[in-house]
Structures are given as C-alpha cells and as structure tokens.
Write a protein that holds these residues in place. Structure first.
Motif, short mmCIF file in Angstrom:
data_model
loop_
_atom_site.label_atom_id
_atom_site.label_comp_id
_atom_site.label_asym_id
_atom_site.label_seq_id
_atom_site.Cartn_x
_atom_site.Cartn_y
_atom_site.Cartn_z
N SER A 198 31.85 44.90 40.44
CA SER A 198 32.06 44.39 38.96
C SER A 198 31.70 45.62 37.92
CB SER A 198 31.59 43.18 38.70
OG SER A 198 32.02 42.18 39.36
N SER B 237 37.50 45.85 38.84
CA SER B 237 37.07 45.35 39.96
C SER B 237 37.90 45.14 40.94
CB SER B 237 35.88 44.05 39.54
OG SER B 237 35.78 43.58 40.44
N ALA C 164 38.47 41.36 41.14
CA ALA C 164 39.51 40.71 40.30
C ALA C 164 40.87 40.88 40.54
CB ALA C 164 39.26 41.40 38.76
N GLY D 134 41.85 33.38 41.32
CA GLY D 134 42.55 31.96 41.59
C GLY D 134 41.81 31.44 42.96
N THR D 135 42.85 31.12 43.97
CA THR D 135 42.40 30.59 45.10
C THR D 135 42.71 31.63 46.14
OG1 THR D 135 44.51 29.58 45.18
CG2 THR D 135 42.75 27.89 44.43
N GLY E 247 32.92 17.41 45.11
CA GLY E 247 34.09 17.11 44.42
C GLY E 247 34.72 15.60 44.41
N LYS F 90 36.15 36.95 35.01
CA LYS F 90 35.60 36.78 36.29
C LYS F 90 34.90 35.46 36.53
CE LYS F 90 31.84 38.83 38.75
NZ LYS F 90 30.53 39.79 38.21
N ASP G 126 35.64 32.00 36.42
CA ASP G 126 37.00 31.02 36.19
C ASP G 126 36.48 29.86 35.12
OD1 ASP G 126 35.12 29.28 37.83
OD2 ASP G 126 36.58 29.44 39.57
N ALA H 4 39.08 41.09 33.37
CA ALA H 4 39.10 40.44 34.87
C ALA H 4 37.54 40.99 35.34
CB ALA H 4 40.23 41.23 35.56
N SER H 5 36.86 41.89 35.23
CA SER H 5 35.58 42.10 35.99
C SER H 5 34.41 41.69 34.97
CB SER H 5 35.55 43.56 36.07
OG SER H 5 36.59 44.45 35.95
N ARG H 6 34.56 40.90 33.88
CA ARG H 6 33.64 40.50 33.18
C ARG H 6 33.09 39.25 33.21
NH1 ARG H 6 30.79 44.81 31.65
NH2 ARG H 6 31.70 45.22 34.05
N ARG I 143 37.96 17.04 40.03
CA ARG I 143 37.56 18.23 40.50
C ARG I 143 37.96 18.78 41.80
NH1 ARG I 143 31.21 19.40 40.53
NH2 ARG I 143 31.84 21.12 41.56
N PRO J 147 41.21 22.45 42.24
CA PRO J 147 40.70 23.60 41.82
C PRO J 147 41.34 23.88 40.52
CG PRO J 147 41.72 24.34 43.82
CD PRO J 147 42.01 22.76 43.59
N ASN K 147 40.11 27.74 39.09
CA ASN K 147 40.86 28.92 40.05
C ASN K 147 42.05 28.95 39.37
OD1 ASN K 147 38.51 27.36 41.78
ND2 ASN K 147 38.82 29.34 42.58
N TYR K 148 43.09 27.87 39.17
CA TYR K 148 44.39 27.82 39.02
C TYR K 148 44.40 28.54 37.74
CZ TYR K 148 45.56 24.44 42.86
OH TYR K 148 45.96 24.12 43.89
N GLN L 22 42.65 30.65 36.10
CA GLN L 22 42.11 32.16 36.47
C GLN L 22 43.18 32.80 37.11
OE1 GLN L 22 39.21 33.04 39.59
NE2 GLN L 22 38.24 34.37 38.14
N ALA L 23 43.96 32.22 38.01
CA ALA L 23 45.11 32.87 38.43
C ALA L 23 46.00 33.03 37.40
CB ALA L 23 45.61 32.07 39.70
N LEU M 123 45.10 36.12 35.45
CA LEU M 123 45.36 37.43 35.96
C LEU M 123 46.92 37.57 36.54
CD1 LEU M 123 42.06 37.00 38.19
CD2 LEU M 123 42.57 38.36 36.29
#
Lengths: 303, 423
Positions: free
Chosen positions: A142, A160, A163, A253-254, A269, B189, B191, B255-257, B388, B391, B394-395, B397-398, B401
């Motif tokens: 990173s 990164s 990422a 993402g996943t 969860g 980075k 999420d 994206a890297s932070r 929870r 996810p 994560n979604y 974040q996607a 990105l």
C-alpha cells in the motif's frame, strides 16, 4: 483368553498372531489422541452438521429448517465465488510454491559456499506468524511499492496491487508463497540428500549433462516428495484465512473472500446455521479431494 | 511383563488425572476476595479514557474488580456462541447486537437507575433493531451524529461557503479543484469508511432509510425489481451521485489509503472535506490539535430542507443473561451512568449524551450538526441496517472502485431475499 491364543498359535493363522502380539501399551499411546480428537474435532464437527439443519444463529432459540440452508447455498453467488477463488488460488499457489522450493532445494544441496547460512535465511519466513507477515506486506503493497512506482514514474505501480479487484489475488499468492516455500523447501532438501551419490557418478560417466541429470535422475527420485508437498500444500491453501485477512480482508469488494472467511463471517454475523451448512459441504468436498489424491498416489512406495 | 506394565501405567494414569484435576480446581479459587467482572469495550479512540475510568472504579471500592476487555466485536459475538459472554459491555448498537436482543440473550435493565434517566425520545433509535418482549435489553450511552468534516481554514482561504444544495456542493468542489486543493480525502482501502461515509451520507441524504427498510422487511423473499422497495430501484440514483463525487473529487491514491492514513493526511490539510464521523476528530487532533474544523450535512438534493445528519447509537450498555455476575455488573453500570462520568465521556468523544439531565454544550467542531439533531432531521445509515451476514461494506467498496452499480444492487436484492428465505 490365554488358552484360545495358545491353540491358535498352533494353527499359525496370521490374524491370530497379530491379535496376540498387540501390547496394551499401544492402546494407551492411542488413547490421549483419540480422546482429544473426539472431543475437540469429531464432536464439535457433528454438532455443527446437526445445526446446519436448523435456523440457529449460534445463540438462543432455534428451530429445524430441514434442507433450507443447503438450498439457499446453491443459489448463493457469493459462496460459489468463494469456492472458485479458493480453488483457483490454491492451485496457483501450490504450483508456484513447489517450483520455487524445488529449484531452491537443488541450489541449496549443491556444492556452494555458505550453504548452512543460506538455508537458515530461506527458512526464516516459516517461523514468522502469518498475520504479521500479512500486515508487513500490506504496508509494502500500500505504501512502499506505490511510492517506488511514483518515484520511478511507473504509473501502473502507483496504485496498490491490493486495491485492484482483478489483481489482488496475485498479492495473496505472493505472500502465501513467501511463507509456504520454506516448509516445502525443507522436505525437498531431505529428499535430495537421500539420493545416493553414485547414481550421479554413473550418469556423469555416461556423459549426462547437469541439466539431464536434473531431469532424468533428480526429478524422478524426489517424485514422492513432490506428491507429499502438493497434497500438504493444497490442503493448507484451501484453508487460507490469516494472510487474506491481513492483506485484503476479502476485498476489494468481495474478490478475495476464501471459503474459510465466509464460514467465519457466519459465525460472527449471525448466520451460524447457514455457514455450518457451507462448512459441511466444504468438508464433503475436502473428503472427495483426499480420496482422489489417495487413489492417484496409491501404489507409489514413497507414501 | 505386560501385567506389570499395565499396573504401573494405571498408577501413572491415575496420578496424571489427579494432577490435571487439581489444576482445574485450583483455577476456581480466586486469589482475592473480589468478584471479577469482564467489561467489553473496543472503541479504539476511547480505550485510554475507559482504561482510566476502570482503574478509578476498581480503586473506589473493594467488592468488584472490573477487567477491561478490548478484544473487539467479532470476539464478543463468538463468546456468545460459546456460552461465555462478557459480564457487561458498552458496544456499538447495530444489527449485530440486535440478534442478541431479539433472541433474548440480554438481561432486563428496566429496574436500574440508569434506565430511568435515559431520554425517552431516543427509543425509536433503539427499537429500530428490534426488542424482546417485556425487557429493556440495552441502554443508549453515546449517540453520535456524523456528516461531512471540513477544514475551515481551507474553506476560508478560497472563499467557499458551506454548501446547502447538490449544485452548490459541486460548485464548491470545482472551485477547490481549480485552486489545486483535493476536495475530498477518501480512504477506500478500509471498506467500512466507504460504507459509513460515502454510501450512508449519499443514500441517507436522499432516501427515507427507515421507511425503505420497513418495506424491504415486509417484502422478504419477494425483494426484487417488482417489490415495493428494492435496492435496484431505490438506491441507483443516490449511488450515482455518490459515484460522481467519488469519480472526480478525491485524492489520487484513495484506493490504497486506510483510515489511519486519512486522519493524518486530513490533519495536514491535504484535502478540504472528509467523510468521517466525530470519532475521527480525536485522531486528527493528535497531529493537529489547533486545526479549525467544522461539520455540515452532505447536501444531496436541491432542497435545503432535505439536509439531514446521520445518527447512530455509537455505544449502548447491556448485560448478557448468561453473565454469572449480573449484580456486580449492574453496580458498575450505575457508575458508568453517573452524570459527570457519562457526560465527560461524551464530551471527550464529541458524542451526544442520551440522559434527560445532560448539559448540552457542544464542541465547536460538531456545532454544525446540533441544529439538525435537535429538530430531528436525522437518519440511520443504510449500511448499519443491513444484516452483517450480507457483506455490504465490501459491496460499497467495490462500487467506488468501479463495480457496476446495477449488478451490485441485483446481488444485494438477491442476498436479501435469500436471507429472508432461510431465517
């Protein structure tokens, strides 16, 4: 008891001989492991399989749900993706690890200087905990690599690797391999030193080149060790968890969620029963793979 | 030979068992007369505060020894499954805790002093996560409002007013960008920073999240393009606006932070705005104690009447039913709710104290949100209202990105329906 064994001894049947020869001490050796294995693995495993047929969230009240969880799993793209990722990752990593470890082992068993020091250096990654390795590499990927990329003017290196949803798995392969190579390396070194020197001498006399010796003598004679490394490695990589958590936490993402991660997510969860069903399926898959590997390697005297 | 051996072994085994048993038993006797309770608290910005508080409490009386456990949320959930939960906790109140509430794993606190002093008008915030019949399962301890954090010095230097509409926001961003200032500092980075900031502010600023999730729960397994509410229908527009901001107005290396990088960079004035909650203030203050900061709700529509801030019960207190030290835990609970303590805590973390007698003197950094909090222009973030097991972080974040929003929301709808099918 003693009379029956006495009469059977006279007949000399093989099974009676083995029955008579079993010392109680052997059962005693087995007992602690058997008890611990049953309590720590078999019983919880069966409990987990039982709960996969309920709607339990891990605590409180629950009811039987039949096959509901299993039906839901087969239509869940996230679970399917985790299987694809885990198997793809395991296959690639096993190949990378074994190629690197084998070549290193050949190098480290030949007549080179500082052999012992080099072996020690190469084995160090094995003794560092996976999560620590992952966090250190996380920082490298990173921060250090992007800075280096920026300084050198290489634009694709400035973001990164972690990422990038399409490439993050490469980072995971690299870090996992870095940690897994030493284990395989040690096994290969053991294999290589067990090859008697006279076969090489003979090959030398027959005019075989070093490369031919590697292909025609070394490789076949360590084949058994290759099988061991592939089975052990593959089994380990299927359970990939700590390094992924430290590097990407399943993201971006996943894209890098392993099977173990989805199972644990259910534990944390509130999806206990569902992920127990997932774990049960994973168990069946793992058993099938083991049977396949056993049948493929049966007959090899090295196992 | 074999008989002799077994006898020796039997003796040895017996000895071994006795030794083990002795070891187990000695674990039961405490070395002091104090009752020990395990107190779970894992909000990392306030661990210093809580460590001191626990030390004070332990020194103040001789009956109870409180042990602070900061091992985190996931460990707590797992401890419930193992039947060994903490004796008392102050924890983020979300869908996670809701499961413990709904299945009756938390004990009734209605008889405590603390319960009588909690503001009744905050009950909807708590009830949103369900309740257990006849019980007050958890009490709010700290309510947090969050919105855009902005650097007042940068805004003043470029003559920019706090935006109140979507077009004013875009104009402000363009002006900052033209002046060479990064409008938003993003830390994709991690999420959760995408989910609680980018996603929640954008969606909450445009959509009635409570109403949406009620409809969604009613639709259950039918959630999809034809149900009264669905992610693909209702979230597409808000997220489109989020992606517009995310696409043009953030730092290049977003994206890297991570969260830590973001706090440092923002404290160094590397961007004008930061989509974080008030918890980030104490982290930013570590490197820039005198930086002039303020807050404003992210404007997502053209109507200033729509301005709202995100609220959540950042901490709620609860005592598990399975705790073996409930009385001692309740004593500690009362201690935590003493006015000077609960107010000092919320002051230090820039939260709102949820007790009726709380003295409201907001920190200048959160002044920009008080108006909205007081008149009830608040919403709960959609990311915390999704169970929870999906996810959602994560979604989101996607999404920032570059994932396709339409496909992502179809997945979300399918996940929701599948969860309704099996639970």
């Amino acid at each position: 008891m003693s009379t029956t064994t006495a009469t059977r001894r006279g007949q000399g049947r093989p099974e009676s001989r083995s029955r008579r020869r079993v010392e109680p001490i052997f059962y005693f050796f087995l007992l602690p492991s058997l008890v611990l294995f049953t309590l720590a693995i078999t019983v919880p495993g069966l409990v987990g399989i039982f709960f996969s047929f309920t709607d339990s969230i891990g605590i409180g009240d629950w009811e039987f749900a039949g096959l509901t969880n299993y039906i839901a799993i087969f239509s869940d793209p996230a679970i399917l993706q985790s299987y694809l990722f885990t198997f793809g990752f395991s296959i690639v990593t096993v190949l990378v690890v074994n190629v690197i470890a084998f070549l290193l082992a050949v190098g480290l068993t030949s007549q080179i200087r500082m052999k012992t020091a080099l072996r020690t250096i190469f084995v160090i990654p094995m003794v560092v905990s996976g999560i620590i390795i992952a966090y250190v590499f996380n920082f490298l990927f990173s921060n250090s690599l992007p800075s280096a990329g920026a300084a050198a003017g290489i634009s694709w290196l400035e973001t990164s690797l972690l990422a990038n949803p399409d490439l993050a798995w490469i980072a995971i392969v690299v870090v996992t391999a870095w940690q897994a190579v030493p284990g395989a390396l040690l096994i290969y070194i053991a294999g290589l030193v067990s090859i008697p020197g006279d076969v090489y001498e003979a090959a030398e006399i027959d005019g075989a080149s070093k490369f031919q010796q590697l292909l025609k003598i070394t490789a076949p004679l360590v084949a058994g060790y290759v099988v061991i490394n592939i089975i052990l490695g593959f089994k380990g990589f299927l359970n990939a968890y700590d390094i992924i958590v430290g590097l990407t936490n399943g993201g971006p993402g996943t894209s890098t969620r392993s099977i173990a991660m989805t199972v644990i997510a259910g534990f944390n969860g509130g999806d206990y029963a569902y992920q127990m069903a997932n774990a049960t399926i994973f168990f069946v898959v793992a058993v099938l793979i083991s049977l396949l590997q056993l049948s493929l390697t049966r007959g090899r005297n090295t196992l | 030979m074999s008989l002799k051996l077994t006898r020796t072994l039997r003796t040895a085994a017996l000895g071994l068992c006795l030794a083990l048993l002795a070891g187990l038993l000695s674990g039961c006797t405490g070395d002091s007369g104090k009752e020990t309770i395990r107190f779970t608290f894992s909000k990392r910005e306030a661990i210093g505060f809580m460590t001191k508080l626990v030390a004070d409490y332990n020194a103040s009386q001789d009956n109870t020894e409180v042990i602070l456990d900061t091992s985190g949320v996931d460990v707590v959930s797992a401890s419930f499954v193992r039947g060994n939960p903490p004796d008392i906790a102050l924890a983020n109140y979300n869908m996670e805790t809701a499961r413990f509430v709904q299945r009756g794993a938390l004990s009734d606190l209605s008889g405590t002093q603390a319960a009588t002093r909690v503001r009744k008008d905050l009950q909807p915030l708590m009830d949103q996560y369900g309740s257990y019949p006849g019980r007050t399962s958890a009490l709010p301890y700290s309510v947090m409002a969050s919105s855009v954090i902005y650097n007042k010095e940068i805004f003043a230097a470029h003559g920019i007013e706090v935006p109140r509409t979507w077009s004013e926001l875009l104009a402000a961003c363009d002006a900052l960008k033209a002046a060479g200032v990064t409008p938003f500092y993003a830390t994709w980075k991690d999420d959760w920073t995408v989910a609680q900031g980018w996603f929640d502010y954008s969606v909450g600023g445009q959509l009635d999240t409570l109403d949406f999730f009620e409809k969604l729960a009613d639709a259950g397994t039918d959630v999809g393009p034809d149900s009264p509410a669905s992610f693909q229908k209702d979230f597409e527009q808000p997220v489109e606006k989020m992606l517009k901001l995310a696409g043009s107005y953030v730092n290049k290396d977003a994206a890297s932070r991570g969260y830590g990088d973001g706090n440092l960079a923002f404290s160094q004035g590397k961007a004008a705005m930061y989509l974080q909650g008030p918890w980030a203030f104490s982290e930013i203050a570590k490197t820039a104690p005198d930086l002039q900061l303020g807050t404003f709700p992210l404007p997502m529509t053209e109507n200033p009447e729509d301005l709202r801030v995100r609220v959540n019960v950042d901490l709620a207190a609860w005592i598990p039913e399975e705790s073996k030290h409930k009385e001692a835990a309740r004593d500690f609970l009362e201690y935590l709710y003493q006015p000077e303590i609960i107010e000092a805590y919320n002051k230090s973390q820039l939260g709102f104290t949820p007790t009726i007698d709380a003295d409201a003197a907001p920190d200048p950094r959160i002044e920009g949100m008080v108006e909205y909090y007081d008149k009830g222009s608040v919403y709960q973030g959609p990311s915390v209202l999704v169970p929870r097991t999906i996810p959602i972080m994560n979604y989101t974040q996607a999404l920032v990105l570059g994932a396709d929003p339409a496909a992502m929301f179809r997945t979300l709808d399918a996940d929701w329906a599948r969860l309704a099918f099996r639970q």
